[in-house]
Design a protein around this motif. Structure first.
Motif, short mmCIF file in Angstrom:
data_model
loop_
_atom_site.label_atom_id
_atom_site.label_comp_id
_atom_site.label_asym_id
_atom_site.label_seq_id
_atom_site.Cartn_x
_atom_site.Cartn_y
_atom_site.Cartn_z
N ASP A 180 0.83 -1.20 0.00
CA ASP A 180 0.00 0.00 0.00
C ASP A 180 0.87 1.26 0.00
O ASP A 180 2.11 1.20 -0.06
N ILE A 181 0.22 2.43 0.08
CA ILE A 181 0.97 3.69 0.07
C ILE A 181 1.90 3.76 1.27
O ILE A 181 3.04 4.26 1.16
N TRP A 182 1.44 3.28 2.41
CA TRP A 182 2.26 3.33 3.61
C TRP A 182 3.57 2.57 3.41
O TRP A 182 4.65 3.02 3.83
N ALA A 183 3.51 1.41 2.77
CA ALA A 183 4.72 0.63 2.51
C ALA A 183 5.68 1.40 1.61
O ALA A 183 6.90 1.40 1.83
N ARG A 184 5.13 2.06 0.59
CA ARG A 184 5.99 2.83 -0.31
C ARG A 184 6.61 4.03 0.41
O ARG A 184 7.74 4.44 0.11
N THR A 185 5.86 4.57 1.38
CA THR A 185 6.40 5.66 2.19
C THR A 185 7.55 5.18 3.06
O THR A 185 8.61 5.82 3.14
N LEU A 186 7.38 4.03 3.70
CA LEU A 186 8.42 3.49 4.56
C LEU A 186 9.69 3.16 3.78
O LEU A 186 10.81 3.36 4.28
N VAL A 187 9.53 2.66 2.56
CA VAL A 187 10.71 2.39 1.73
C VAL A 187 11.54 3.65 1.58
O VAL A 187 12.76 3.64 1.78
N ARG A 188 10.90 4.75 1.26
CA ARG A 188 11.63 6.01 1.04
C ARG A 188 12.24 6.53 2.34
O ARG A 188 13.35 7.07 2.34
N LEU A 189 11.50 6.40 3.44
CA LEU A 189 12.01 6.90 4.71
C LEU A 189 13.31 6.18 5.11
O LEU A 189 14.31 6.82 5.47
N PHE A 190 13.29 4.86 5.05
CA PHE A 190 14.46 4.10 5.49
C PHE A 190 15.55 4.04 4.42
O PHE A 190 16.73 3.89 4.75
N GLU A 191 15.17 4.17 3.16
CA GLU A 191 16.16 4.20 2.09
C GLU A 191 17.04 5.44 2.22
O GLU A 191 18.23 5.41 1.86
N THR A 192 16.49 6.53 2.72
CA THR A 192 17.28 7.75 2.91
C THR A 192 18.41 7.52 3.90
O THR A 192 19.54 8.01 3.71
N ILE A 193 18.14 6.77 4.95
CA ILE A 193 19.19 6.45 5.93
C ILE A 193 20.30 5.63 5.27
O ILE A 193 21.50 5.85 5.53
N GLU A 194 19.92 4.68 4.41
CA GLU A 194 20.93 3.88 3.71
C GLU A 194 21.78 4.76 2.80
O GLU A 194 22.99 4.55 2.67
N SER A 195 21.17 5.75 2.17
CA SER A 195 21.92 6.65 1.29
C SER A 195 22.95 7.46 2.07
O SER A 195 24.06 7.71 1.59
N ILE A 196 22.58 7.88 3.27
CA ILE A 196 23.53 8.60 4.12
C ILE A 196 24.73 7.72 4.44
O ILE A 196 25.88 8.17 4.42
N LYS A 197 24.47 6.44 4.71
CA LYS A 197 25.57 5.50 4.97
C LYS A 197 26.47 5.36 3.75
O LYS A 197 27.70 5.27 3.87
N ILE A 198 25.87 5.34 2.56
CA ILE A 198 26.67 5.22 1.33
C ILE A 198 27.53 6.45 1.12
O ILE A 198 28.70 6.35 0.71
N VAL A 199 26.98 7.63 1.40
CA VAL A 199 27.77 8.86 1.25
C VAL A 199 29.01 8.79 2.14
O VAL A 199 30.13 9.16 1.71
N ARG A 200 28.87 8.32 3.37
CA ARG A 200 30.01 8.22 4.27
C ARG A 200 31.07 7.25 3.71
O ARG A 200 32.27 7.52 3.78
N GLN A 201 30.61 6.15 3.13
CA GLN A 201 31.55 5.19 2.54
C GLN A 201 32.29 5.81 1.35
O GLN A 201 33.48 5.56 1.16
N CYS A 202 31.57 6.61 0.56
CA CYS A 202 32.21 7.28 -0.58
C CYS A 202 33.30 8.23 -0.11
O CYS A 202 34.38 8.31 -0.71
N LEU A 203 33.02 8.97 0.95
CA LEU A 203 34.02 9.90 1.49
C LEU A 203 35.26 9.15 1.98
O LEU A 203 36.40 9.58 1.76
N GLU A 204 35.04 8.02 2.64
CA GLU A 204 36.17 7.22 3.12
C GLU A 204 37.01 6.72 1.94
O GLU A 204 38.26 6.75 2.00
N ALA A 205 36.37 6.28 0.88
CA ALA A 205 37.09 5.78 -0.29
C ALA A 205 37.85 6.90 -1.00
O ALA A 205 39.00 6.72 -1.41
N LEU A 206 37.20 8.06 -1.14
CA LEU A 206 37.85 9.19 -1.81
C LEU A 206 39.05 9.69 -1.00
O LEU A 206 40.03 10.20 -1.56
N GLU A 207 38.99 9.55 0.32
CA GLU A 207 40.12 9.94 1.18
C GLU A 207 41.36 9.13 0.85
O GLU A 207 42.50 9.64 0.91
N GLU A 208 41.17 7.88 0.46
CA GLU A 208 42.30 6.98 0.19
C GLU A 208 42.81 7.07 -1.25
O GLU A 208 43.95 6.70 -1.52
N LEU A 209 41.96 7.53 -2.17
CA LEU A 209 42.34 7.57 -3.58
C LEU A 209 43.13 8.84 -3.90
O LEU A 209 42.87 9.90 -3.31
#
Length: 553
Positions: free
Chosen positions: A419-448
């Protein structure tokens, strides 16, 4: 299953109906097949191998080395095998027809109607052969994507033509939503069929502001001009499309880009997702008259826009991508500010999640509303949060790793409620995962090492090479297909945005719902309508639709 296993299976099953097999790019297999094999082979891929239909591409082969005049490419994805499988059907000018696969695979419905409109190729047995992209007054026999039609051609319009409208079910009334969609303020026209307050079906009218992006891309623009056009396909997912285009060319030409450029692309893609999901949440709140959500979500989003401007010079349309890498580095001096912004967003976004999860009026509007059954999501090849909210576990970042995602760890967020609520939850928690990915990118760029961001292309890209690229946009999967040409230009550029796939599931999502819920159901797919609509003209005295008059709005 590896590509060679698939090739062996298909050859054993279909034998002489397979005319040619190639794997020009790793994990991208092309079968050139006879016309009579179109339906059985498509059915084998879809039903037996659980392949997902992605898009079709009609191509005018023109003066290429083929004796045939046109081709149709049906592109499928074997997500669990990280593989694309394409079926190519070559057509001679004397017979431009082929069997439609839409009766077997509903997701192919729009793609087949589109190559009929734009190329004049006829899908025999299509359940709804009406025009899709071309306007009603476009003259018969003029096919815009054929090579003999100039990109700036303006044909004489057929002002006597009448729109072919889907009739409403007996006893129902037509409720127009458009020509501007409520709240989104974008041109779109849904003819919703209702009995009282209950929806019984709908018809979608779109594409009336067709911008000719593909035509410009395979006629007058060079390889490194197109990324800046691709970025304007969507106002939110612009970086997605420029990455997707560049990756398609890089795959076709065998260009390997520096790892630093890959991580920069991943970083910017995730920042794009982080600012899109609050944008959607705010609009969703506004649709249901919950403007507190709008104000808080957009307040949280704004620092990301400032950050993108700090990195690229622009809040949007970043102008970062070229074939071979990126134009600007993300230097170590920027890392503290990036880290500060995403830390602040993470804290505030978690507070939003906690507030939203416990808000009773919000749950009343979103739970058990706008169901998209898992089976429908699969049959219509829905994508992104729309399909992951129905328990379909797909994400091209994992299933077809691109940029630096093979070195990044993240969780694919899915919910089963449909339902709509499920699609809302996907976006809410997916944003947290994206923040984690940004941190990993910064760590990798620090080493390159800094500065290695663009592969210099010293030789002309060879003609006749093919590449398929996907990128997981905030709305879902974008896909670009490239057939290289001469003169530093593509011969064919095919684009499919995520909304193209998701709009096709709207009829099943709004059926048997109430009129009041239709706007938020449509809004729940995070639609992007890049078109202007036409409207019906009604004689107020007779109460009849005048199908001879249909001015463009």
């Amino acid at each position: 299953m590896k590509p060679q296993d698939l090739i062996g299976l298909i050859k054993n099953k279909f034998g002489e109906k397979i005319l040619e097999i190639s794997e020009p790019v790793s994990n991208q297999v092309y079968f050139t097949i006879s016309k009579e094999a179109v339906r059985p082979l498509s059915e084998c891929l879809f039903k037996e191998l659980n392949a997902r239909f992605v898009i079709s591409a009609g191509t005018d082969l023109g003066n290429t080395n083929h004796k045939e005049k046109f081709s149709v490419l049906h592109i499928f994805s074997l997500d669990q095998k990280q593989m694309f499988v394409s079926l190519r059907i070559l057509l001679q000018e004397k017979d431009l027809s082929l069997d439609s696969i839409t009766p077997l695979i509903p997701a192919a419905g729009w793609a087949e109607r589109e190559f009929k409109d734009m190329m004049g190729l006829e899908p025999l047995g299509h359940p709804d052969p009406r025009r899709l992209v071309l306007s009603d007054d476009w003259p018969e026999g003029v096919y815009p994507l054929r090579k003999d039609i100039p990109y700036d051609y303006k044909p004489p319009l057929d002002l006597t033509a009448a729109p072919k409208l889907k009739p409403p079910p007996p006893g129902s009334t037509v409720l127009p939503i458009g020509p501007f969609f409520p709240v989104l303020e974008e041109p779109v026209y849904f003819r919703v069929f209702v009995e009282g307050e209950r929806v019984k079906g709908c018809d979608y009218r779109g594409f009336y502001n067709h911008r000719g992006v593909e035509k410009l891309g395979d006629s007058v623009l060079t390889y490194n001009q197109i990324p800046f056009l691709a970025e304007r396909i969507c106002g939110i997912c612009g970086f997605t499309h420029s990455v997707c285009y560049c990756q398609a060319v890089e795959a076709a030409a065998g260009i390997e880009i520096p790892w630093r450029a890959k991580f920069i692309r991943s970083l910017m893609l995730e920042l794009e997702r982080i600012h899109n999901h609050p944008l959607w949440l705010g609009i969703a709140g506004h649709i249901i008259a919950f403007d507190t959500v709008l104000m808080q979500a957009w307040r949280i989003r704004e620092p990301v826009m400032w950050l993108c401007e700090r990195i690229t010079g622009n809040r949007k349309t970043y102008g970062m991508n070229l074939v071979g890498g990126v134009r600007r580095d993300v230097t170590r001096e920027m890392f503290p500010e990036i880290q500060r912004v995403i830390d602040k967003i993470e804290k505030e976004w978690k507070e939003v999640i906690a507030a939203v999860e416990g808000d009773t009026p919000l749950l009343m509007r979103l739970k058990n509303v706008g169901f998209l059954k898992k089976e429908s999501a699969i049959n219509y090849a829905a994508t992104g949060p729309t399909t992951r909210g129905s328990g379909v576990n797909i994400d091209s970042r994992r299933d077809h790793p691109y940029a630096a995602y093979e070195r990044l760890k993240f969780k694919v967020i899915t919910f089963e409620e449909e339902d709509i609520w499920a699609r809302t939850l996907v976006r809410l928690f997916e944003t947290i995962e994206s923040i984690k990915i940004v941190r990993q990118c910064l760590e990798a760029l620090e080493e390159l090492p800094e500065g290695e961001i663009l592969t210099e292309i010293e030789e002309e890209i060879p003609q006749g090479k093919e590449g398929i690229s996907v990128v997981e946009a905030p709305r879902g999967e974008a896909i670009h297909y490239i057939l290289t040409g001469e003169g530093n230009k593509p011969w064919r550029w095919r684009v499919r945005a995520p909304t193209y796939a998701n709009l096709q599931v709207i009829p099943s999502m709004i059926e048997n719902e109430t009129i009041a819920d239709v706007p938020i159901i449509i809004g729940s797919i995070d639609p992007c309508f890049s078109c202007t609509e036409r409207m019906e003209i009604i004689d107020l005295k007779s109460r009849k639709v005048n199908e001879k008059i249909h001015p463009q709005i």
